[in-house]
Design a protein around this motif. Sequence first.
Motif, mmCIF file in Angstrom:
data_model
loop_
_atom_site.group_PDB
_atom_site.id
_atom_site.type_symbol
_atom_site.label_atom_id
_atom_site.label_comp_id
_atom_site.label_asym_id
_atom_site.label_seq_id
_atom_site.Cartn_x
_atom_site.Cartn_y
_atom_site.Cartn_z
ATOM 1 N N THR A 87 34.605 36.496 31.199
ATOM 2 C CA THR A 87 34.309 36.596 32.624
ATOM 3 C C THR A 87 35.487 36.065 33.436
ATOM 4 O O THR A 87 35.917 34.927 33.237
ATOM 5 N N LEU A 88 36.002 36.902 34.324
ATOM 6 C CA LEU A 88 37.103 36.472 35.180
ATOM 7 C C LEU A 88 36.579 35.985 36.526
ATOM 8 O O LEU A 88 35.617 36.531 37.065
ATOM 9 N N VAL A 89 37.258 34.958 37.039
ATOM 10 C CA VAL A 89 37.014 34.491 38.404
ATOM 11 C C VAL A 89 38.313 34.709 39.167
ATOM 12 O O VAL A 89 39.339 34.081 38.848
ATOM 13 N N GLN A 90 38.292 35.623 40.120
ATOM 14 C CA GLN A 90 39.505 35.951 40.850
ATOM 15 C C GLN A 90 39.635 35.060 42.081
ATOM 16 O O GLN A 90 38.818 35.143 42.994
ATOM 17 N N VAL A 91 40.674 34.219 42.090
ATOM 18 C CA VAL A 91 40.933 33.346 43.233
ATOM 19 C C VAL A 91 42.069 33.953 44.045
ATOM 20 O O VAL A 91 43.177 34.109 43.549
ATOM 21 N N GLY A 92 41.785 34.319 45.275
ATOM 22 C CA GLY A 92 42.799 34.962 46.116
ATOM 23 C C GLY A 92 42.748 36.464 45.932
ATOM 24 O O GLY A 92 42.741 36.967 44.806
ATOM 25 N N MET A 93 42.651 37.183 47.031
ATOM 26 C CA MET A 93 42.591 38.647 46.956
ATOM 27 C C MET A 93 43.643 39.273 47.849
ATOM 28 O O MET A 93 43.422 40.312 48.450
ATOM 29 N N GLY A 94 44.799 38.626 47.916
ATOM 30 C CA GLY A 94 45.898 39.201 48.697
ATOM 31 C C GLY A 94 46.586 40.294 47.900
ATOM 32 O O GLY A 94 45.947 41.004 47.123
ATOM 33 N N THR A 95 47.879 40.424 48.091
ATOM 34 C CA THR A 95 48.622 41.507 47.450
ATOM 35 C C THR A 95 48.474 41.458 45.930
ATOM 36 O O THR A 95 48.120 42.452 45.295
ATOM 37 N N VAL A 96 48.733 40.286 45.348
ATOM 38 C CA VAL A 96 48.671 40.171 43.891
ATOM 39 C C VAL A 96 47.220 40.170 43.403
ATOM 40 O O VAL A 96 46.871 40.867 42.458
ATOM 41 N N GLY A 97 46.377 39.403 44.073
ATOM 42 C CA GLY A 97 44.978 39.319 43.644
ATOM 43 C C GLY A 97 44.276 40.672 43.706
ATOM 44 O O GLY A 97 43.521 41.036 42.806
ATOM 45 N N GLY A 98 44.536 41.418 44.764
ATOM 46 C CA GLY A 98 43.938 42.748 44.898
ATOM 47 C C GLY A 98 44.393 43.676 43.788
ATOM 48 O O GLY A 98 43.607 44.435 43.208
ATOM 49 N N GLU A 99 45.678 43.601 43.461
ATOM 50 C CA GLU A 99 46.216 44.435 42.387
ATOM 51 C C GLU A 99 45.659 44.003 41.029
ATOM 52 O O GLU A 99 45.407 44.838 40.155
ATOM 53 N N THR A 100 45.461 42.708 40.842
ATOM 54 C CA THR A 100 44.870 42.230 39.584
ATOM 55 C C THR A 100 43.488 42.839 39.404
ATOM 56 O O THR A 100 43.143 43.333 38.320
ATOM 57 N N ILE A 101 42.687 42.804 40.465
ATOM 58 C CA ILE A 101 41.354 43.413 40.399
ATOM 59 C C ILE A 101 41.463 44.896 40.050
ATOM 60 O O ILE A 101 40.743 45.402 39.179
ATOM 61 N N ALA A 102 42.388 45.604 40.700
ATOM 62 C CA ALA A 102 42.560 47.037 40.422
ATOM 63 C C ALA A 102 42.943 47.275 38.962
ATOM 64 O O ALA A 102 42.437 48.198 38.312
ATOM 65 N N GLN A 103 43.825 46.429 38.425
ATOM 66 C CA GLN A 103 44.250 46.612 37.031
ATOM 67 C C GLN A 103 43.114 46.306 36.057
ATOM 68 O O GLN A 103 42.998 46.941 35.000
ATOM 69 N N VAL A 104 42.293 45.329 36.385
ATOM 70 C CA VAL A 104 41.150 45.021 35.513
ATOM 71 C C VAL A 104 40.197 46.213 35.478
ATOM 72 O O VAL A 104 39.762 46.655 34.403
ATOM 73 N N ILE A 105 39.891 46.749 36.644
ATOM 74 C CA ILE A 105 38.986 47.906 36.701
ATOM 75 C C ILE A 105 39.581 49.076 35.908
ATOM 76 O O ILE A 105 38.892 49.737 35.129
ATOM 77 N N ALA A 106 40.890 49.297 36.057
ATOM 78 C CA ALA A 106 41.528 50.453 35.411
ATOM 79 C C ALA A 106 41.659 50.293 33.905
ATOM 80 O O ALA A 106 41.740 51.282 33.177
ATOM 81 N N ASN A 107 41.699 49.058 33.414
ATOM 82 C CA ASN A 107 42.022 48.846 31.992
ATOM 83 C C ASN A 107 40.905 48.237 31.153
ATOM 84 O O ASN A 107 41.105 47.985 29.962
ATOM 85 N N ARG A 108 39.744 48.012 31.761
ATOM 86 C CA ARG A 108 38.629 47.385 31.022
ATOM 87 C C ARG A 108 38.313 48.126 29.736
ATOM 88 O O ARG A 108 38.082 47.525 28.690
ATOM 89 N N ASN A 109 38.289 49.442 29.833
ATOM 90 C CA ASN A 109 37.904 50.231 28.672
ATOM 91 C C ASN A 109 38.935 50.105 27.544
ATOM 92 O O ASN A 109 38.594 49.940 26.380
ATOM 93 N N ARG A 110 40.220 50.151 27.915
ATOM 94 C CA ARG A 110 41.298 49.973 26.945
ATOM 95 C C ARG A 110 41.166 48.622 26.233
ATOM 96 O O ARG A 110 41.338 48.509 25.017
ATOM 97 N N TRP A 111 40.874 47.575 27.003
ATOM 98 C CA TRP A 111 40.805 46.232 26.408
ATOM 99 C C TRP A 111 39.617 46.111 25.454
ATOM 100 O O TRP A 111 39.672 45.385 24.475
ATOM 101 N N TRP A 112 38.558 46.817 25.778
ATOM 102 C CA TRP A 112 37.402 46.803 24.886
ATOM 103 C C TRP A 112 37.773 47.488 23.569
ATOM 104 O O TRP A 112 37.532 46.949 22.477
#
Lengths: 372, 372
Positions: free
Chosen positions: B5-30
Amino acid sequence: MSRITLVQVGMGTVGGETIAQVIANRNRWWVDFGLDVRIGAVIGRGGALVTTEPDGLADELLRGLVHSRRAGTALREAAAGHELVEAPEAIALLINQGPVIVMDAAAGEETAALDARALASGAGVVLSNKAPLALPRENPIGAELWASAGPRGHLRYEATCGAGLPVISTLRTLIDGGDAPVENTGALSGTLGAIFTDLGNGANFSEAVLAAKEKGFTEPDPRDDLSGLDVARKALILARTIERRVNLDEIAVENLVPEELRETSVAEFLARVSELDDEWSRRAETARAAGATLKYVATVPADGPIAVGVREVPTSSLLGALQGPENIVVMRTTRYHENPLTVVGPGAGAAVTAAGMTGDMLALGTLLMSRG
Amino acid sequence: MSRITLVQVGMGTVGGETIAQVIANRNRWWVDFGLDVRIGAVIGRGGALVTTEPDGLADELLRGLVHSRRAGTALREAAAGHELVEAPEAIALLINQGPVIVMDAAAGEETAALDARALASGAGVVLSNKAPLALPRENPIGAELWASAGPRGHLRYEATCGAGLPVISTLRTLIDGGDAPVENTGALSGTLGAIFTDLGNGANFSEAVLAAKEKGFTEPDPRDDLSGLDVARKALILARTIERRVNLDEIAVENLVPEELRETSVAEFLARVSELDDEWSRRAETARAAGATLKYVATVPADGPIAVGVREVPTSSLLGALQGPENIVVMRTTRYHENPLTVVGPGAGAAVTAAGMTGDMLALGTLLMSRG
């Protein structure tokens, strides 16, 4: 349980240094990683010397074996007083006692079957030996090895491409994070790097070859470097790492040894290599006039032809500015597109190659402990 | 259990992109890692939005929050209809459900206590935020963070120094393998890299500063880059990574903003920065005459003074040949002594910084799964 047992395959320059680094760093690994790393067996051409002790083979014995090997003594002779067993038997025996990692620092394909068998029985494998990873795709042993090379597999091979430089691990991290490779290019032979640097500085080709040989950069027969085969193997490993399904014979290789000099003795080759000087001086001059310099470059795109050979590269690029025996790998991906991610440094040498292997071993050891 | 379980602190430029990458790559990581990565909470200045669902916060909700944040809407407002809780409470709640990794992409020291508390309660922490790692040694929170930064700790911070470039991981691998750092040098500011490249190409200092600002390379107030503080923080992180016990105030920092321009408005600074042109042109010319070029360099030896500031470096060196906003880190160690190990590439940017964080997350996730 926190004990990891290593099986050292090959005790030449790299294998001997790996043993030395394990002895020197065991205590650090115990404190920092909670891993109790012992060397359980050494395997040479004559068979395997396997431990009967909980702490593994004694440091003194190991040091003696490495010393003997460097003096040219075969394992069977050097291990006098100790019984040797068959290599697979030694590994099977140790696997019964807990997590095992096979450290393959041999040269050539002969150890590939042993590596695959070790993986199948649950061991980890760390390679500096390129040949097993360059087997044709149709070879079931090669296929088994590559099937274990992904994130959940137990094979690691950083030291096959750039020695201790973070090349394979960086590519894996990029891919795992969802980036898409576009093209890897690089100078992957320290020997050819040194030769083309000298050529770029105005030396004759033959002078450059002989200087590289004198500095110990070449194989005993410099044609083993000049053939490009070693670079082609590394290009193949990079290609397969970015998930290309290719074989060595699909890579276009520029062999710098003309046909008429391929079958002669080493002495005759060295005597006649100056016949090539005029052509290389012309090529170097043409490059210079264009603001470029000659480098022996591996080009590994995500799609399209893979090639290794001499290219004119701009003197002002990182690749063109490379001096002497250093390696460079330029990784261009979707995210690193305009400006690639580049790693530069010595891509050969016993200490850094062995460190590449122990780095893999620590990562794999941590994983095996958790799954063992 | 394989859920992280990830807890995302900060949703600015980097934080927003981190969220996008998690959504895009969850299946690959599984598939590739056997890790089921969900985002369990997002934390902004107004509090924490925490999931009540087994799959974590829904992708649509997350995308909406990132979009709102980019449009300048605060979390409390963007999350209308969802109750916010206190940040520590959200983390405590999620830790009860399994392994947690806090992804701190905020800026500033305010999140340091939250990070330390998460570590103390068994969570992992991944930072792109440099400030918590730059706290004085006497600060118990900073000390707790650094105590978790070693091989057995659960803090990772690749993205604090060179974004996604393999800098911290490479240094760690070298040290873990028994190598001894001698000196790290580098150009660690893309902004200052771009400015000094222009200066080397004959631009006036003020032209170079304004061009960097127009290209979006600088902070809104370019003096935040020109002060050298950001580079000093990275130098401190490199120094502490090679086990130097130092504080930020022990690093000599060359501030490129003269005293008389430090307190003015941004507009006045930009209007008056051309007052510096003559001196910089002279310095650039002196360097050029010596076959060198000016770079803003961090120098972090294993012993002796740590400094960040302008240095003349040979044009023919990798550091001197660096163009534009790229970063470079040159690692000299006992084994990489004559020829250092060098990493070059973009050291800033949302996609590569977020990838640096997800790379750390995967390594830490694998570790936490095994120990959880």
